[in-house]
Write an enzyme that holds these catalytic residues in place. Structure first.
Site, PDB file in Angstrom:
ATOM      1  N   ASP A   1       0.854  -1.207   0.000  1.00  0.00           N
ATOM      2  CA  ASP A   1       0.000   0.000   0.000  1.00  0.00           C
ATOM      3  C   ASP A   1       0.883   1.248   0.000  1.00  0.00           C
ATOM      4  O   ASP A   1       0.681   2.176  -0.797  1.00  0.00           O
ATOM      5  CB  ASP A   1      -0.916   0.050   1.231  1.00  0.00           C
TER       6      ASP A   1
ATOM      7  N   GLU B   1      -5.062   7.687   0.306  1.00  0.00           N
ATOM      8  CA  GLU B   1      -5.455   7.014   1.556  1.00  0.00           C
ATOM      9  C   GLU B   1      -4.340   6.995   2.602  1.00  0.00           C
ATOM     10  O   GLU B   1      -4.586   7.202   3.786  1.00  0.00           O
ATOM     11  CB  GLU B   1      -5.881   5.565   1.275  1.00  0.00           C
TER      12      GLU B   1
ATOM     13  N   ASP C   1      -6.376   5.480  -4.126  1.00  0.00           N
ATOM     14  CA  ASP C   1      -6.351   4.353  -3.187  1.00  0.00           C
ATOM     15  C   ASP C   1      -5.312   3.374  -3.741  1.00  0.00           C
ATOM     16  O   ASP C   1      -5.555   2.688  -4.735  1.00  0.00           O
ATOM     17  CB  ASP C   1      -7.726   3.696  -3.104  1.00  0.00           C
TER      18      ASP C   1
ATOM     19  N   ILE D   1      -4.002   0.558  -2.720  1.00  0.00           N
ATOM     20  CA  ILE D   1      -4.593  -0.790  -2.772  1.00  0.00           C
ATOM     21  C   ILE D   1      -5.976  -0.667  -2.162  1.00  0.00           C
ATOM     22  O   ILE D   1      -6.112  -0.400  -0.966  1.00  0.00           O
ATOM     23  CB  ILE D   1      -3.783  -1.840  -1.980  1.00  0.00           C
ATOM     24  N   ASP D   2      -6.987  -0.812  -2.972  1.00  0.00           N
ATOM     25  CA  ASP D   2      -8.357  -0.823  -2.480  1.00  0.00           C
ATOM     26  C   ASP D   2      -8.722  -2.285  -2.268  1.00  0.00           C
ATOM     27  O   ASP D   2      -8.557  -3.102  -3.176  1.00  0.00           O
ATOM     28  CB  ASP D   2      -9.267  -0.165  -3.516  1.00  0.00           C
TER      29      ASP D   2
ATOM     30  N   THR E   1      -7.538  -4.068   0.744  1.00  0.00           N
ATOM     31  CA  THR E   1      -6.292  -4.669   1.265  1.00  0.00           C
ATOM     32  C   THR E   1      -6.563  -6.074   1.804  1.00  0.00           C
ATOM     33  O   THR E   1      -5.720  -6.971   1.677  1.00  0.00           O
ATOM     34  CB  THR E   1      -5.689  -3.770   2.356  1.00  0.00           C
TER      35      THR E   1
ATOM     36  N   ARG F   1     -24.292  -1.652  -1.703  1.00  0.00           N
ATOM     37  CA  ARG F   1     -23.438  -1.502  -0.523  1.00  0.00           C
ATOM     38  C   ARG F   1     -24.236  -0.736   0.517  1.00  0.00           C
ATOM     39  O   ARG F   1     -24.325   0.489   0.466  1.00  0.00           O
ATOM     40  CB  ARG F   1     -22.192  -0.719  -0.924  1.00  0.00           C
TER      41      ARG F   1
ATOM     42  N   ASP G   1     -12.499   5.565  -2.496  1.00  0.00           N
ATOM     43  CA  ASP G   1     -13.107   4.240  -2.612  1.00  0.00           C
ATOM     44  C   ASP G   1     -14.213   4.183  -3.667  1.00  0.00           C
ATOM     45  O   ASP G   1     -14.711   3.087  -3.962  1.00  0.00           O
ATOM     46  CB  ASP G   1     -13.685   3.793  -1.260  1.00  0.00           C
TER      47      ASP G   1
END
Ligand SMILES: Nc1ncnc2c1ncn2[C@@H]1O[C@H](COP(=O)(O)O)[C@@H](O)[C@H]1OP(=O)(O)O
Ligand SMILES: [Mg+2]
Ligand SMILES: [Mg+2]
Ligand SMILES: [Mg+2]
Length: 376
Positions: free
Chosen positions: A48, A71, A145, A147-148, A150, A287, A300
Protein backbone atom coordinates in the site's frame (compact mmCIF):
# COMPACT_ATOMS: atom_id res chain seq x y z
CA UNK A 1 -8.86 6.72 -26.90
CA UNK A 2 -10.75 9.96 -26.34
CA UNK A 3 -9.10 13.39 -26.43
CA UNK A 4 -9.96 15.24 -23.18
CA UNK A 5 -7.32 14.92 -20.48
CA UNK A 6 -5.15 12.91 -22.85
CA UNK A 7 -1.90 13.66 -21.03
CA UNK A 8 -3.59 12.95 -17.68
CA UNK A 9 -4.78 9.60 -19.05
CA UNK A 10 -1.30 8.61 -20.21
CA UNK A 11 0.33 9.62 -16.93
CA UNK A 12 -2.32 7.95 -14.78
CA UNK A 13 -2.23 4.75 -16.83
CA UNK A 14 1.57 4.55 -16.56
CA UNK A 15 1.43 5.18 -12.80
CA UNK A 16 -1.30 2.60 -12.14
CA UNK A 17 0.38 -0.03 -14.32
CA UNK A 18 3.68 0.33 -12.45
CA UNK A 19 1.89 0.20 -9.10
CA UNK A 20 0.10 -3.00 -10.19
CA UNK A 21 3.36 -4.67 -11.13
CA UNK A 22 4.65 -3.75 -7.66
CA UNK A 23 1.63 -5.16 -5.80
CA UNK A 24 1.81 -8.40 -7.78
CA UNK A 25 5.49 -8.78 -6.88
CA UNK A 26 4.81 -8.09 -3.21
CA UNK A 27 1.96 -10.57 -3.02
CA UNK A 28 4.27 -13.34 -4.15
CA UNK A 29 6.83 -12.46 -1.47
CA UNK A 30 4.95 -10.81 1.42
CA UNK A 31 6.48 -11.85 4.70
CA UNK A 32 5.35 -11.61 8.31
CA UNK A 33 6.01 -8.13 9.67
CA UNK A 34 5.21 -6.37 6.40
CA UNK A 35 1.64 -5.63 7.42
CA UNK A 36 0.53 -3.06 10.02
CA UNK A 37 -2.85 -2.50 11.64
CA UNK A 38 -3.97 1.13 11.37
CA UNK A 39 -5.86 3.18 13.96
CA UNK A 40 -9.20 2.19 12.39
CA UNK A 41 -8.17 -1.52 12.73
CA UNK A 42 -7.78 -1.95 8.96
CA UNK A 43 -4.58 -3.55 7.57
CA UNK A 44 -1.93 -1.74 5.54
CA UNK A 45 1.04 -3.47 3.89
CA UNK A 46 4.36 -2.42 2.43
CA UNK A 47 2.61 -2.66 -0.94
CA UNK A 48 0.00 0.00 0.00
CA UNK A 49 2.76 2.45 1.01
CA UNK A 50 5.04 1.65 -1.93
CA UNK A 51 2.24 1.84 -4.51
CA UNK A 52 1.24 5.27 -3.16
CA UNK A 53 4.92 6.35 -3.36
CA UNK A 54 5.12 5.25 -7.01
CA UNK A 55 1.88 6.88 -8.16
CA UNK A 56 2.45 10.13 -6.25
CA UNK A 57 6.01 10.39 -7.59
CA UNK A 58 4.73 10.11 -11.16
CA UNK A 59 1.84 12.54 -10.61
CA UNK A 60 4.07 15.06 -8.81
CA UNK A 61 6.51 15.16 -11.72
CA UNK A 62 3.90 15.33 -14.46
CA UNK A 63 1.53 17.74 -12.65
CA UNK A 64 3.48 19.47 -9.86
CA UNK A 65 0.61 21.81 -8.95
CA UNK A 66 -2.10 19.18 -8.55
CA UNK A 67 -3.07 18.24 -4.99
CA UNK A 68 -3.54 14.53 -4.17
CA UNK A 69 -6.05 13.04 -1.76
CA UNK A 70 -4.52 9.64 -1.01
CA UNK A 71 -5.45 7.01 1.56
CA UNK A 72 -2.05 6.46 3.16
CA UNK A 73 0.50 8.68 4.92
CA UNK A 74 4.12 8.03 5.87
CA UNK A 75 3.85 8.65 9.65
CA UNK A 76 4.28 4.93 10.49
CA UNK A 77 7.39 4.80 8.30
CA UNK A 78 9.07 7.80 9.89
CA UNK A 79 9.25 6.66 13.52
CA UNK A 80 12.71 5.70 14.78
CA UNK A 81 12.17 2.06 15.72
CA UNK A 82 13.83 -1.07 14.27
CA UNK A 83 10.43 -2.24 12.91
CA UNK A 84 9.80 1.10 11.25
CA UNK A 85 13.35 1.19 9.81
CA UNK A 86 12.85 -2.24 8.24
CA UNK A 87 9.43 -1.33 6.88
CA UNK A 88 10.71 1.95 5.44
CA UNK A 89 13.70 0.27 3.77
CA UNK A 90 11.41 -2.30 2.15
CA UNK A 91 8.93 0.35 0.92
CA UNK A 92 11.74 2.42 -0.58
CA UNK A 93 13.33 -0.60 -2.27
CA UNK A 94 10.01 -1.72 -3.77
CA UNK A 95 9.02 1.73 -5.03
CA UNK A 96 12.47 2.51 -6.45
CA UNK A 97 12.69 -0.87 -8.23
CA UNK A 98 9.53 -0.01 -10.14
CA UNK A 99 10.28 3.68 -10.75
CA UNK A 100 13.81 2.87 -11.99
CA UNK A 101 12.53 0.81 -14.93
CA UNK A 102 13.15 2.71 -18.15
CA UNK A 103 10.16 4.49 -19.71
CA UNK A 104 8.36 2.19 -22.16
CA UNK A 105 7.97 4.42 -25.17
CA UNK A 106 5.45 2.21 -26.97
CA UNK A 107 3.16 2.72 -23.94
CA UNK A 108 3.64 6.50 -24.04
CA UNK A 109 5.77 6.67 -20.86
CA UNK A 110 8.23 9.56 -20.43
CA UNK A 111 11.35 10.05 -18.30
CA UNK A 112 10.18 13.47 -17.10
CA UNK A 113 7.43 11.76 -15.10
CA UNK A 114 10.11 10.61 -12.65
CA UNK A 115 10.72 7.28 -14.43
CA UNK A 116 14.07 5.62 -15.11
CA UNK A 117 15.82 6.55 -11.87
CA UNK A 118 15.83 5.78 -8.11
CA UNK A 119 14.58 8.46 -5.68
CA UNK A 120 15.59 7.32 -2.20
CA UNK A 121 13.91 7.52 1.17
CA UNK A 122 13.34 11.26 1.67
CA UNK A 123 11.80 11.82 -1.75
CA UNK A 124 9.58 8.73 -1.54
CA UNK A 125 8.28 9.41 1.98
CA UNK A 126 7.62 12.98 0.81
CA UNK A 127 5.74 11.57 -2.19
CA UNK A 128 3.56 9.40 0.07
CA UNK A 129 2.73 12.47 2.16
CA UNK A 130 1.73 14.43 -0.95
CA UNK A 131 -1.48 12.43 -0.49
CA UNK A 132 -2.50 14.33 2.64
CA UNK A 133 -4.59 16.96 0.86
CA UNK A 134 -7.92 17.65 2.56
CA UNK A 135 -10.00 17.59 -0.64
CA UNK A 136 -12.77 20.08 -1.36
CA UNK A 137 -15.08 21.50 -3.98
CA UNK A 138 -12.85 23.81 -6.03
CA UNK A 139 -10.18 23.07 -8.62
CA UNK A 140 -8.27 20.08 -9.89
CA UNK A 141 -7.18 17.23 -7.62
CA UNK A 142 -6.37 13.54 -7.79
CA UNK A 143 -7.70 10.93 -5.41
CA UNK A 144 -5.79 7.68 -4.88
CA UNK A 145 -6.35 4.35 -3.19
CA UNK A 146 -3.03 2.54 -3.74
CA UNK A 147 -4.59 -0.79 -2.77
CA UNK A 148 -8.36 -0.82 -2.48
CA UNK A 149 -9.45 -4.00 -0.74
CA UNK A 150 -6.29 -4.67 1.26
CA UNK A 151 -8.08 -7.63 2.89
CA UNK A 152 -8.74 -9.10 -0.55
CA UNK A 153 -5.11 -8.50 -1.50
CA UNK A 154 -3.91 -10.35 1.59
CA UNK A 155 -6.11 -13.37 0.92
CA UNK A 156 -5.20 -13.53 -2.79
CA UNK A 157 -8.63 -12.31 -3.88
CA UNK A 158 -9.68 -9.19 -5.71
CA UNK A 159 -8.14 -5.81 -5.04
CA UNK A 160 -7.69 -2.70 -7.16
CA UNK A 161 -5.27 0.17 -7.65
CA UNK A 162 -7.56 3.18 -8.01
CA UNK A 163 -6.90 6.71 -9.24
CA UNK A 164 -9.26 9.49 -10.30
CA UNK A 165 -9.00 13.09 -11.43
CA UNK A 166 -11.59 15.46 -9.97
CA UNK A 167 -12.27 18.92 -11.36
CA UNK A 168 -14.55 21.08 -9.19
CA UNK A 169 -15.68 17.92 -7.35
CA UNK A 170 -16.72 16.13 -10.55
CA UNK A 171 -14.87 12.95 -11.55
CA UNK A 172 -13.45 13.53 -15.05
CA UNK A 173 -11.11 10.56 -15.32
CA UNK A 174 -11.02 7.21 -13.52
CA UNK A 175 -8.39 4.48 -13.75
CA UNK A 176 -8.69 1.11 -12.01
CA UNK A 177 -6.03 -1.60 -12.23
CA UNK A 178 -7.24 -5.08 -11.26
CA UNK A 179 -4.29 -7.50 -11.24
CA UNK A 180 -6.40 -10.50 -10.15
CA UNK A 181 -9.50 -9.96 -12.28
CA UNK A 182 -9.75 -12.33 -15.27
CA UNK A 183 -9.01 -10.42 -18.47
CA UNK A 184 -11.93 -11.89 -20.40
CA UNK A 185 -14.75 -12.57 -18.00
CA UNK A 186 -15.52 -11.96 -14.36
CA UNK A 187 -17.07 -15.38 -13.94
CA UNK A 188 -14.27 -17.81 -14.82
CA UNK A 189 -11.89 -17.38 -11.91
CA UNK A 190 -9.80 -20.36 -12.99
CA UNK A 191 -8.40 -18.73 -16.10
CA UNK A 192 -4.69 -17.90 -16.02
CA UNK A 193 -5.21 -14.76 -18.08
CA UNK A 194 -5.47 -12.45 -15.11
CA UNK A 195 -5.25 -8.68 -15.00
CA UNK A 196 -7.18 -5.83 -16.57
CA UNK A 197 -7.00 -2.05 -16.65
CA UNK A 198 -10.14 0.08 -16.73
CA UNK A 199 -10.20 3.68 -17.95
CA UNK A 200 -13.22 6.00 -17.93
CA UNK A 201 -13.24 9.52 -19.35
CA UNK A 202 -16.33 11.64 -18.73
CA UNK A 203 -18.39 11.83 -21.91
CA UNK A 204 -16.03 9.46 -23.74
CA UNK A 205 -16.89 6.02 -22.47
CA UNK A 206 -15.59 3.24 -20.26
CA UNK A 207 -12.73 1.16 -21.64
CA UNK A 208 -10.86 -2.02 -20.76
CA UNK A 209 -7.17 -2.26 -21.72
CA UNK A 210 -4.50 -4.87 -21.06
CA UNK A 211 -2.82 -4.40 -17.70
CA UNK A 212 0.61 -5.07 -19.15
CA UNK A 213 1.76 -2.50 -21.72
CA UNK A 214 2.16 -4.86 -24.65
CA UNK A 215 2.91 -3.52 -28.14
CA UNK A 216 0.76 -0.68 -29.42
CA UNK A 217 -0.90 -3.05 -31.88
CA UNK A 218 -1.79 -5.59 -29.17
CA UNK A 219 -3.14 -2.79 -27.01
CA UNK A 220 -5.47 -1.70 -29.81
CA UNK A 221 -6.60 -5.29 -30.47
CA UNK A 222 -7.35 -5.92 -26.81
CA UNK A 223 -9.11 -2.58 -26.23
CA UNK A 224 -12.80 -3.05 -25.34
CA UNK A 225 -15.50 -0.41 -25.02
CA UNK A 226 -17.70 -1.39 -22.07
CA UNK A 227 -21.50 -1.38 -21.91
CA UNK A 228 -23.76 -2.69 -19.19
CA UNK A 229 -26.40 -4.93 -20.79
CA UNK A 230 -30.13 -4.41 -20.22
CA UNK A 231 -31.25 -7.04 -17.71
CA UNK A 232 -34.71 -7.73 -16.33
CA UNK A 233 -34.95 -7.46 -12.53
CA UNK A 234 -35.15 -11.21 -11.99
CA UNK A 235 -32.02 -11.74 -14.14
CA UNK A 236 -29.85 -9.53 -11.98
CA UNK A 237 -27.36 -10.78 -9.46
CA UNK A 238 -25.93 -8.53 -6.79
CA UNK A 239 -22.27 -7.65 -6.60
CA UNK A 240 -21.41 -7.13 -2.97
CA UNK A 241 -18.60 -6.95 -0.44
CA UNK A 242 -16.90 -10.03 1.01
CA UNK A 243 -16.62 -8.35 4.40
CA UNK A 244 -19.69 -8.39 6.65
CA UNK A 245 -18.18 -5.48 8.57
CA UNK A 246 -18.23 -3.31 5.42
CA UNK A 247 -21.81 -3.78 4.21
CA UNK A 248 -25.16 -5.14 5.46
CA UNK A 249 -25.21 -8.38 3.49
CA UNK A 250 -28.32 -9.79 5.24
CA UNK A 251 -30.25 -6.72 4.16
CA UNK A 252 -28.97 -7.21 0.60
CA UNK A 253 -30.51 -10.69 0.62
CA UNK A 254 -33.91 -9.26 1.58
CA UNK A 255 -33.69 -6.64 -1.16
CA UNK A 256 -32.82 -9.34 -3.68
CA UNK A 257 -35.80 -11.44 -2.57
CA UNK A 258 -38.13 -8.44 -2.81
CA UNK A 259 -36.98 -7.77 -6.39
CA UNK A 260 -37.35 -11.42 -7.41
CA UNK A 261 -33.61 -11.82 -8.01
CA UNK A 262 -32.88 -15.53 -8.42
CA UNK A 263 -29.11 -15.75 -8.74
CA UNK A 264 -26.82 -15.91 -5.71
CA UNK A 265 -24.83 -12.75 -5.01
CA UNK A 266 -21.27 -12.41 -6.32
CA UNK A 267 -18.97 -11.41 -3.45
CA UNK A 268 -15.82 -9.55 -4.38
CA UNK A 269 -13.44 -7.21 -2.56
CA UNK A 270 -12.68 -3.67 -3.70
CA UNK A 271 -13.64 -1.48 -6.68
CA UNK A 272 -13.15 -4.54 -8.87
CA UNK A 273 -16.94 -4.72 -8.29
CA UNK A 274 -17.41 -1.54 -10.31
CA UNK A 275 -15.21 -2.93 -13.08
CA UNK A 276 -17.15 -6.21 -13.14
CA UNK A 277 -20.43 -4.28 -13.22
CA UNK A 278 -19.30 -1.97 -16.05
CA UNK A 279 -18.38 -4.91 -18.27
CA UNK A 280 -21.71 -6.61 -17.76
CA UNK A 281 -21.44 -8.70 -14.60
CA UNK A 282 -24.28 -8.87 -12.09
CA UNK A 283 -26.27 -5.78 -12.96
CA UNK A 284 -26.31 -4.21 -9.48
CA UNK A 285 -23.67 -3.22 -6.92
CA UNK A 286 -25.34 -2.82 -3.55
CA UNK A 287 -23.44 -1.50 -0.52
CA UNK A 288 -25.71 -0.80 2.43
CA UNK A 289 -24.14 0.81 5.48
CA UNK A 290 -23.58 -1.18 8.67
CA UNK A 291 -21.78 0.63 11.48
CA UNK A 292 -23.34 3.97 12.32
CA UNK A 293 -20.97 6.74 11.50
CA UNK A 294 -18.61 5.04 9.00
CA UNK A 295 -18.08 7.61 6.31
CA UNK A 296 -17.15 6.28 2.87
CA UNK A 297 -13.93 7.72 1.46
CA UNK A 298 -13.79 9.55 -1.89
CA UNK A 299 -10.95 7.31 -3.18
CA UNK A 300 -13.11 4.24 -2.61
CA UNK A 301 -15.75 5.34 -5.13
CA UNK A 302 -14.49 8.13 -7.43
CA UNK A 303 -13.03 6.09 -10.33
CA UNK A 304 -15.60 3.28 -9.99
CA UNK A 305 -18.51 5.72 -10.12
CA UNK A 306 -17.35 7.19 -13.45
CA UNK A 307 -16.67 3.75 -14.90
CA UNK A 308 -20.26 2.71 -14.18
CA UNK A 309 -21.77 5.97 -15.44
CA UNK A 310 -19.82 5.81 -18.67
CA UNK A 311 -20.89 2.18 -19.21
CA UNK A 312 -24.58 3.16 -19.03
CA UNK A 313 -25.24 2.95 -15.30
CA UNK A 314 -26.47 5.24 -12.55
CA UNK A 315 -24.86 5.55 -9.13
CA UNK A 316 -26.23 7.09 -5.95
CA UNK A 317 -26.23 6.53 -2.22
CA UNK A 318 -28.86 4.17 -0.82
CA UNK A 319 -31.40 7.00 -0.59
CA UNK A 320 -30.96 7.86 -4.26
CA UNK A 321 -28.85 10.99 -3.72
CA UNK A 322 -25.87 11.66 -5.99
CA UNK A 323 -22.43 11.01 -4.48
CA UNK A 324 -20.80 14.31 -3.46
CA UNK A 325 -17.02 14.25 -3.95
CA UNK A 326 -16.62 17.90 -2.88
CA UNK A 327 -16.96 17.57 0.89
CA UNK A 328 -13.36 16.64 1.71
CA UNK A 329 -11.75 13.23 2.15
CA UNK A 330 -15.07 11.48 2.83
CA UNK A 331 -18.44 11.31 1.12
CA UNK A 332 -19.93 12.98 4.21
CA UNK A 333 -23.65 12.36 4.46
CA UNK A 334 -23.80 9.96 1.50
CA UNK A 335 -24.35 6.56 3.05
CA UNK A 336 -24.09 3.31 1.11
CA UNK A 337 -23.96 2.92 -2.65
CA UNK A 338 -26.41 1.65 -5.25
CA UNK A 339 -25.03 1.30 -8.77
CA UNK A 340 -27.11 -0.25 -11.54
CA UNK A 341 -28.15 0.20 -15.13
CA UNK A 342 -30.46 3.18 -15.72
CA UNK A 343 -33.62 1.11 -16.24
CA UNK A 344 -33.49 -0.70 -12.89
CA UNK A 345 -31.77 1.78 -10.57
CA UNK A 346 -34.98 3.46 -9.30
CA UNK A 347 -36.60 0.08 -8.61
CA UNK A 348 -33.58 -1.06 -6.59
CA UNK A 349 -33.64 2.17 -4.55
CA UNK A 350 -37.37 1.70 -3.89
CA UNK A 351 -36.80 -1.91 -2.77
CA UNK A 352 -33.97 -0.84 -0.47
CA UNK A 353 -36.24 1.80 1.11
CA UNK A 354 -39.05 -0.72 1.62
CA UNK A 355 -36.74 -3.34 3.19
CA UNK A 356 -35.08 -0.81 5.51
CA UNK A 357 -38.55 0.38 6.62
CA UNK A 358 -39.52 -3.25 7.34
CA UNK A 359 -36.31 -3.78 9.33
CA UNK A 360 -36.92 -0.61 11.34
CA UNK A 361 -40.42 -1.82 12.26
CA UNK A 362 -39.03 -5.25 13.28
CA UNK A 363 -36.29 -3.62 15.35
CA UNK A 364 -38.79 -1.31 17.05
CA UNK A 365 -40.97 -4.36 17.78
CA UNK A 366 -38.03 -6.23 19.32
CA UNK A 367 -37.03 -3.21 21.39
CA UNK A 368 -40.55 -2.72 22.70
CA UNK A 369 -40.64 -6.39 23.77
CA UNK A 370 -37.32 -5.89 25.63
CA UNK A 371 -38.66 -2.66 27.22
CA UNK A 372 -41.81 -4.47 28.32
CA UNK A 373 -39.72 -7.29 29.85
CA UNK A 374 -37.51 -4.85 31.71
CA UNK A 375 -40.40 -2.68 32.91
CA UNK A 376 -43.23 -5.14 33.47
N1 LIG B 1 -15.67 -0.33 8.41
C1 LIG B 1 -15.71 -0.18 7.09
N2 LIG B 1 -16.88 -0.05 6.44
C2 LIG B 1 -16.93 0.09 5.11
N3 LIG B 1 -15.81 0.08 4.32
C3 LIG B 1 -14.60 -0.04 4.89
C4 LIG B 1 -14.49 -0.19 6.29
N4 LIG B 1 -13.18 -0.32 6.59
C5 LIG B 1 -12.49 -0.23 5.43
N5 LIG B 1 -13.34 -0.08 4.39
C6 LIG B 1 -13.00 0.08 2.97
O1 LIG B 1 -13.97 -0.58 2.22
C7 LIG B 1 -13.39 -0.98 1.00
C8 LIG B 1 -13.52 -2.43 0.75
O2 LIG B 1 -14.81 -2.62 0.48
P1 LIG B 1 -15.26 -4.05 0.09
O3 LIG B 1 -15.49 -4.75 1.38
O4 LIG B 1 -16.51 -3.78 -0.68
O5 LIG B 1 -14.19 -4.64 -0.71
C9 LIG B 1 -11.99 -0.65 1.09
O6 LIG B 1 -11.82 0.60 0.51
C10 LIG B 1 -11.73 -0.59 2.52
O7 LIG B 1 -10.57 0.12 2.68
P2 LIG B 1 -9.11 -0.36 2.09
O8 LIG B 1 -8.86 0.48 0.87
O9 LIG B 1 -8.23 -0.02 3.21
O10 LIG B 1 -9.13 -1.83 1.77
MG1 LIG C 1 -6.84 0.74 3.84
MG1 LIG D 1 -10.24 1.44 -0.29
MG1 LIG E 1 -6.62 1.11 0.40
Amino acid sequence: MAAPFLLEQQVAIAAVRRACSLTTTVFNKLVVGETLVKGDKSPVTVADFAAQAVINTVLSHAFPDDPIVGEEDAADLRTATPESDALRARVVELADDVLAQLPREHAGERAEWGLGRRWGSDALLGAIDRGCHVGGRAGRMWTLDPIDGTKGFLRGGQYAVCLALLVDARVELGIIGCPNLPADTDTDATTDDKGALFVAVRGHGAHQLPLEPSTQQQQQQQHRLLHMPRLALHDLSFLESVEKAHAALDTNARVAARLGVRAAPVRMDSQAKYAALARGGGGVYLRLPVAHGYQEKIWDHAPGSLLVEEAGGVISDYRGRPLDFGLGRTLGENFGVVAARKEVHAEVIAAVGAVLAEEAVEKEGEESVVRAMMNP
